[in-house]
Scaffold this active site. Structure first.
Site, PDB file in Angstrom:
ATOM      1  N   HIS A 140     -18.995  25.125  51.676  1.00  0.00           N
ATOM      2  CA  HIS A 140     -20.392  25.273  51.251  1.00  0.00           C
ATOM      3  C   HIS A 140     -20.920  26.541  51.931  1.00  0.00           C
ATOM      4  CE1 HIS A 140     -24.725  24.231  51.285  1.00  0.00           C
ATOM      5  NE2 HIS A 140     -24.475  23.313  50.373  1.00  0.00           N
ATOM      6  N   ASP A 217     -17.548  20.055  58.748  1.00  0.00           N
ATOM      7  CA  ASP A 217     -18.781  19.904  57.980  1.00  0.00           C
ATOM      8  C   ASP A 217     -18.690  18.554  57.270  1.00  0.00           C
ATOM      9  OD1 ASP A 217     -20.763  19.862  56.100  1.00  0.00           O
ATOM     10  OD2 ASP A 217     -20.278  21.804  55.199  1.00  0.00           O
ATOM     11  N   GLN A 220     -20.768  15.708  53.259  1.00  0.00           N
ATOM     12  CA  GLN A 220     -20.297  14.747  52.249  1.00  0.00           C
ATOM     13  C   GLN A 220     -19.359  13.724  52.884  1.00  0.00           C
ATOM     14  OE1 GLN A 220     -21.401  14.856  49.107  1.00  0.00           O
ATOM     15  NE2 GLN A 220     -22.341  16.876  49.157  1.00  0.00           N
ATOM     16  N   LYS A 243     -28.334  13.013  52.601  1.00  0.00           N
ATOM     17  CA  LYS A 243     -27.215  12.637  51.722  1.00  0.00           C
ATOM     18  C   LYS A 243     -26.653  11.271  52.102  1.00  0.00           C
ATOM     19  CE  LYS A 243     -26.091  17.368  50.627  1.00  0.00           C
ATOM     20  NZ  LYS A 243     -25.157  18.487  50.708  1.00  0.00           N
ATOM     21  N   CYS A 381     -23.737  25.941  45.723  1.00  0.00           N
ATOM     22  CA  CYS A 381     -23.693  26.604  47.038  1.00  0.00           C
ATOM     23  C   CYS A 381     -22.260  26.858  47.476  1.00  0.00           C
ATOM     24  CB  CYS A 381     -24.415  25.799  48.116  1.00  0.00           C
ATOM     25  SG  CYS A 381     -26.142  25.520  47.782  1.00  0.00           S
TER      26      CYS A 381
HETATM   27  C1  LIG Z   1     -25.236  19.562  51.271  1.00  0.00           C
HETATM   28  C2  LIG Z   1     -24.134  20.183  52.048  1.00  0.00           C
HETATM   29  C3  LIG Z   1     -24.398  21.014  53.139  1.00  0.00           C
HETATM   30  C4  LIG Z   1     -25.782  21.394  53.556  1.00  0.00           C
HETATM   31  O1  LIG Z   1     -26.615  20.301  53.818  1.00  0.00           O
HETATM   32  P1  LIG Z   1     -28.140  20.633  54.132  1.00  0.00           P
HETATM   33  O2  LIG Z   1     -28.820  19.313  54.188  1.00  0.00           O
HETATM   34  O3  LIG Z   1     -28.636  21.463  52.974  1.00  0.00           O
HETATM   35  O4  LIG Z   1     -28.171  21.394  55.395  1.00  0.00           O
HETATM   36  C5  LIG Z   1     -23.336  21.526  53.827  1.00  0.00           C
HETATM   37  N1  LIG Z   1     -22.073  21.248  53.477  1.00  0.00           N
HETATM   38  C6  LIG Z   1     -21.778  20.449  52.454  1.00  0.00           C
HETATM   39  C7  LIG Z   1     -20.344  20.140  52.131  1.00  0.00           C
HETATM   40  C8  LIG Z   1     -22.797  19.895  51.689  1.00  0.00           C
HETATM   41  O5  LIG Z   1     -22.507  19.105  50.663  1.00  0.00           O
END
Ligand SMILES: *Cc1c(COP(=O)(O)O)cnc(C)c1O
Length: 423
Positions: A140, A217, A220, A243, A381
Site C-alpha cells: 500500500h 503492515d 488487512q 478496518k 493506493c
Molecule cells: C488501509 C491500509 C493501509 C492504511 O490504513 P490507514 O487507516 O489509511 O492508515 C495500509 N496498508 C494496507 C494494506 C491497507 O489496507
C-alpha cells in the site's frame, strides 16, 4: 476462463462455519439494514473501511456521555476513569496481538501514521546512507512513501521483493535480496488488492538471520488472520482501527520494548514529556513518549469494544466464514466470461480484485451501485502493483464477517447487468 478455487477442508473450520449465525451478526450492524438506491445495501468494501456494530457505537456514546474528560491530567475521578478506559484499551490491544507487555502498544491516528512514526523515529536515528530496506510489490502507498521520504533524506536504498503472476510472495527471490546492508524488511501481512497472505513468520526469521528488523503492515492482516506478534517475532506491526470494525482516527504501532525504548520521540508536545524548561526537555518512557498531545481517547475505547466484539464471535469462526465466502465468490465470478480475477495466491483472504472486459472499473462501480452493491474501484493506493499486473485500475469486492453468500449472488447479477449495458 478462471479455474475455481479449491477449498481446503479443515474439520475445525467446518464446525465453526456451521455454527456461524451471520444473520445474528448482521443484526448488530446498523449499516446492514440500509436501503441504497432502492436496494438493500450489499456492502463489499470493508477492505477500505468496515462497518461498525452497535456494541462499538454504544460504548463510545456512553464514554462520551458519562466517562469523558482528558486523560493523564486531572486529579479528579472523571479524569481517572477516562484514563483507566484509555489504558485498559491498550491492554485489550496488547492481549489481542499477544504483545509481551502493554508498553509495546502505541496509539496513533491510523496505520499510515504508525509507519511514518517508525520511518521518522527509528529510520532517522538508526538508518544511514547505503542501508537497505526491502518492501514488496504488494505494498500500500502507506508502506512505500514514508520509506521514499526517508531515502530522499538519508540516502538509504529501497529494494522491492517480487511476487508471481498469481500474487504469491516469492520467498526464494526475497531470500536472495537480503544482504549485510539490509536493515529493515517492511512487508504487508495481507495485500489489500490481491488478498495474498504473506508468510510473515518465515519472512521474520530470514530477515533476523541476516540481522535485519521486520515491520509488518497488518491493516488487512489482523482483520482476516489475526496476529501473534511474539510467535511471528515481529519487531514492528501496525494496524488501523477502522478496518477492524472500530472507529476512524485510531491506529496501533506495536514495537518491541527494547526498540521503542531506544527510539527518539517523533512529535513533541504535551503528555510525552517528563520535564520541560526552555533549555532542555526530558521525555517519558514509551508508549507515551510517542503520543504527543491529547490522544484519541474515545476512539481507543471504541477500538477495544470492537476487539471484544471480534473475540466474542471468534477470529477462527470469522476466518472460516470468510473462507467460504471467498471460495463461493471465486467460483461464481470465475465462471463469468470476460471477468478476470487478479490475485489467486495459495494463501489468500476474502478480497477479490477483478476487471471486466470492455467495462471500466469505475463504471462497474457506478452501475452496480444502482443495485445497492458497494465495491471499490481504482488503484487501491497500490499503483506499483497495478503496473505489475498491467492494469490502471481494478474493481475490488472485499468481504467481512457480516457478508453472506446471497450477497455474492446479488453481486454477480449486478455484474452481468453491467456487462449487458456495455455489450
Ligand atoms: C488501509 C491500509 C493501509 C492504511 O490504513 P490507514 O487507516 O489509511 O492508515 C495500509 N496498508 C494496507 C494494506 C491497507 O489496507
Amino acid at each position: 476462463m478462471n479455474a475455481p478455487a479449491t477449498l481446503k477442508s479443515d474439520p475445525i473450520s467446518e464446525v465453526a462455519a456451521n455454527s456461524y449465525d451471520v444473520d445474528r451478526i448482521r443484526a448488530d450492524f446498523p449499516a446492514m439494514s440500509l436501503i441504497i438506491n432502492d436496494h438493500p445495501l450489499v456492502f463489499l468494501d470493508s477492505g477500505a473501511s468496515a462497518q461498525k456494530p452497535v456494541q462499538v457505537l454504544e460504548r463510545m456514546d456512553r464514554a462520551y456521555r458519562e466517562e469523558y474528560a482528558n486523560v493523564h491530567r486531572g486529579a479528579y475521578r472523571l479524569s481517572e476513569l477516562a484514563t483507566e478506559n484509555y489504558e485498559n484499551a491498550r491492554k485489550t490491544v496488547a492481549k489481542f496481538m499477544n504483545a509481551a507487555s502493554v508498553g509495546e502498544i502505541v496509539f496513533t491516528r491510523n496505520a499510515t501514521a504508525a509507519i511514518n512514526l517508525v520511518a521518522s523515529s527509528y529510520g532517522r536515528a538508526f538508518l544511514a546512507e547505503g542501508d537497505e530496506i526491502i518492501i514488496s510489490y504488494m505494498e500500500h502507498h502507506a508502506n512505500i512513501v514514508p520509506w521514499q521520504m526517508l531515502r530522499d533524506e538519508k540516502g538509504i536504498v529501497i529494494k522491492v521483493a517480487p511476487i508471481d503472476d498469481d500474487g504469491n510472495f516469492l520467498m526464494q527471490e526475497f531470500a536472495e535480496m537480503l544482504t549485510p546492508k539490509t536493515k529493515l524488511v517492511a512487508i504487508t501481512h495481507t495485500s489489500n488488492v490481491l488478498g495474498t497472505i504473506t508468510p510473515i513468520k518465515d519472512i521474520a526469521q530470514l530477515a533476523h538471520d541476516h540481522g535485519a528488523l521486520v515491520l509488518f503492515d497488518g491493516a488487512q492482516g489482523i482483520v482476516h488472520c489475526g496476529v501473534d506478534v511474539q510467535d511471528v517475532d515481529a519487531d514492528f506491526y501496525v494496524f488501523t482501527g477502522h478496518k477492524l470494525y472500530g472507529p476512524t482516527g485510531i491506529g496501533v504501532l506495536y514495537g518491541k520494548k527494547e526498540l521503542l525504548e531506544k527510539m527518539p520521540p517523533y512529535q513533541g508536545g504535551g503528555d510525552m514529556v517528563e520535564l520541560v524548561t526552555f533549555e532542555k526537555t526530558t521525555y517519558r518512557e514509551p508508549p507515551v513518549r510517542f503520543e504527543a498531545g491529547t490522544p484519541p481517547i474515545i476512539e481507543a475505547v471504541g477500538l477495544a469494544a470492537a476487539i471484544d466484539y471480534v473475540n466474542g464471535i471468534g477470529l477462527e469462526a470469522i476466518q472460516a466464514h470468510e473462507a467460504e465466502l471467498l471460495a463461493y465468490a471465486t467460483e461464481r465470478m470465475g465462471a463469468m466470461n470476460e471477468l478476470r480475477i487478479i490475485g489467486r495466491a495459495r494463501q489468500k483472504c476474502a478480497i477479490i480484485s477483478f476487471t471486466l472486459d470492455g467495462v471500466h472499473p469505475h463504471d462497474i462501480g457506478t452501475i452496480i451501485d444502482s443495485r445497492g452493491v458497494a465495491v471499490r474501484a481504482g488503484h487501491h493506493c497500490a499503483q506499483p502493483l497495478m503496473d505489475r499486473f498491467g492494469v490502471a485500475a481494478t474493481a475490488r469486492a472485499s468481504f467481512a464477517m457480516y457478508n453472506k453468500k446471497e450477497e455474492v449472488d446479488v453481486l454477480v447479477d449486478a455484474l452481468n447487468y453491467a456487462k449487458e449495458i456495455f455489450a
